[in-house]
Design an enzyme around this catalytic site. Sequence first.
Site, mmCIF file in Angstrom:
data_model
loop_
_atom_site.group_PDB
_atom_site.id
_atom_site.type_symbol
_atom_site.label_atom_id
_atom_site.label_comp_id
_atom_site.label_asym_id
_atom_site.label_seq_id
_atom_site.Cartn_x
_atom_site.Cartn_y
_atom_site.Cartn_z
ATOM 1 N N ASP A 186 2.760 -35.666 -9.412
ATOM 2 C CA ASP A 186 3.599 -34.477 -9.564
ATOM 3 C C ASP A 186 3.339 -33.506 -8.423
ATOM 4 O OD1 ASP A 186 5.017 -32.260 -10.382
ATOM 5 O OD2 ASP A 186 3.926 -31.972 -12.260
ATOM 6 N N HIS B 62 4.646 -31.010 -19.662
ATOM 7 C CA HIS B 62 3.408 -30.716 -18.925
ATOM 8 C C HIS B 62 3.009 -29.278 -19.238
ATOM 9 C CE1 HIS B 62 1.451 -30.493 -14.626
ATOM 10 N NE2 HIS B 62 0.590 -30.248 -15.594
ATOM 11 N N SER C 130 11.917 -32.924 -12.307
ATOM 12 C CA SER C 130 11.283 -31.728 -12.850
ATOM 13 C C SER C 130 12.298 -30.614 -13.020
ATOM 14 C CB SER C 130 10.156 -31.261 -11.925
ATOM 15 O OG SER C 130 9.600 -30.057 -12.399
ATOM 16 N N MET D 158 4.597 -23.015 -18.212
ATOM 17 C CA MET D 158 3.565 -22.236 -17.519
ATOM 18 C C MET D 158 3.386 -20.880 -18.195
ATOM 19 S SD MET D 158 4.753 -22.868 -13.579
ATOM 20 C CE MET D 158 5.093 -24.500 -12.935
ATOM 21 N N GLY E 101 7.061 -24.821 -7.425
ATOM 22 C CA GLY E 101 7.714 -25.976 -6.844
ATOM 23 C C GLY E 101 7.818 -25.846 -5.338
ATOM 24 N N GLY F 90 11.022 -32.646 -8.067
ATOM 25 C CA GLY F 90 11.719 -31.428 -8.441
ATOM 26 C C GLY F 90 12.771 -31.021 -7.437
ATOM 27 N N ASP G 84 7.920 -28.414 -17.294
ATOM 28 C CA ASP G 84 6.722 -27.634 -16.993
ATOM 29 C C ASP G 84 6.719 -26.333 -17.793
ATOM 30 O OD1 ASP G 84 5.432 -29.251 -14.964
ATOM 31 O OD2 ASP G 84 7.103 -28.726 -13.649
ATOM 32 N N HIS H 176 11.028 -34.100 -16.849
ATOM 33 C CA HIS H 176 9.699 -33.501 -16.728
ATOM 34 C C HIS H 176 9.834 -31.999 -16.962
ATOM 35 C CE1 HIS H 176 5.492 -33.515 -15.468
ATOM 36 N NE2 HIS H 176 5.746 -32.375 -14.842
#
Length: 226
Positions: A178, A69, A11, A40, A147, A200, A38, A36
Amino acid sequence: MSLQKHLIAPSVLAADFANLRDDIQMVNNSEADWFHIDIMDGVFVPNISFGFPVMQAIAKHATKPLDVHLMIVDPDRYLKVCKDSGADIITVHYEACTHLHRTLAAIKELGCKAGVALNPHTPVALLKDVLADLDLVCLMSVNPGFGGQKFITNTYAKVQELRGMAQGVNDGLFIEVDGGVTTDNAARLLKAGADVLVAGSFVFSAKDPIATVKSLKDIDINVQNI
């Protein structure tokens, strides 16, 4: 479960953003399978990560697929820009999609694999009517947004339940976990039916991230005492 070896997706949220290119190269050089990513928005989750310009910079140097994601409200607005920014897999949250079937169809029309993420409190049974349409389900094993959180142990049961649901309906479904994944819980997750592990801080904070990725990749559930 897929017959292939399980996949590892570091991640990027846990990477050193001041030296992002070096960390991207590390993942390229490791036995990791995916990046991966992320995204947000500070609304769906209580944090803001990075946007599509940073994702485009990652895609420019990445030699492995981008597993994106979207932890955002109304993700339909951003599906095309996500694809155009380099996404190979686009995962949206069940909790953020009013018309989930339509969203999944839109992702596939863009040529990406379609995934759905579930928060820790969301039952896997809610995916029954779209299970055949999915390429991936991402089970959050922490509350999304940050994380380094502690792994939620109910995830094992959710993985097992989802794998049972998929049998005979979508045998090629990727089940991704995850949050809080380490070598302490990875084997049990794989034994339960997961086949993609997102890691991560466990990877990026390690003294030897490449060796850490290898330690996750080398887990063999057939020889583990779980």
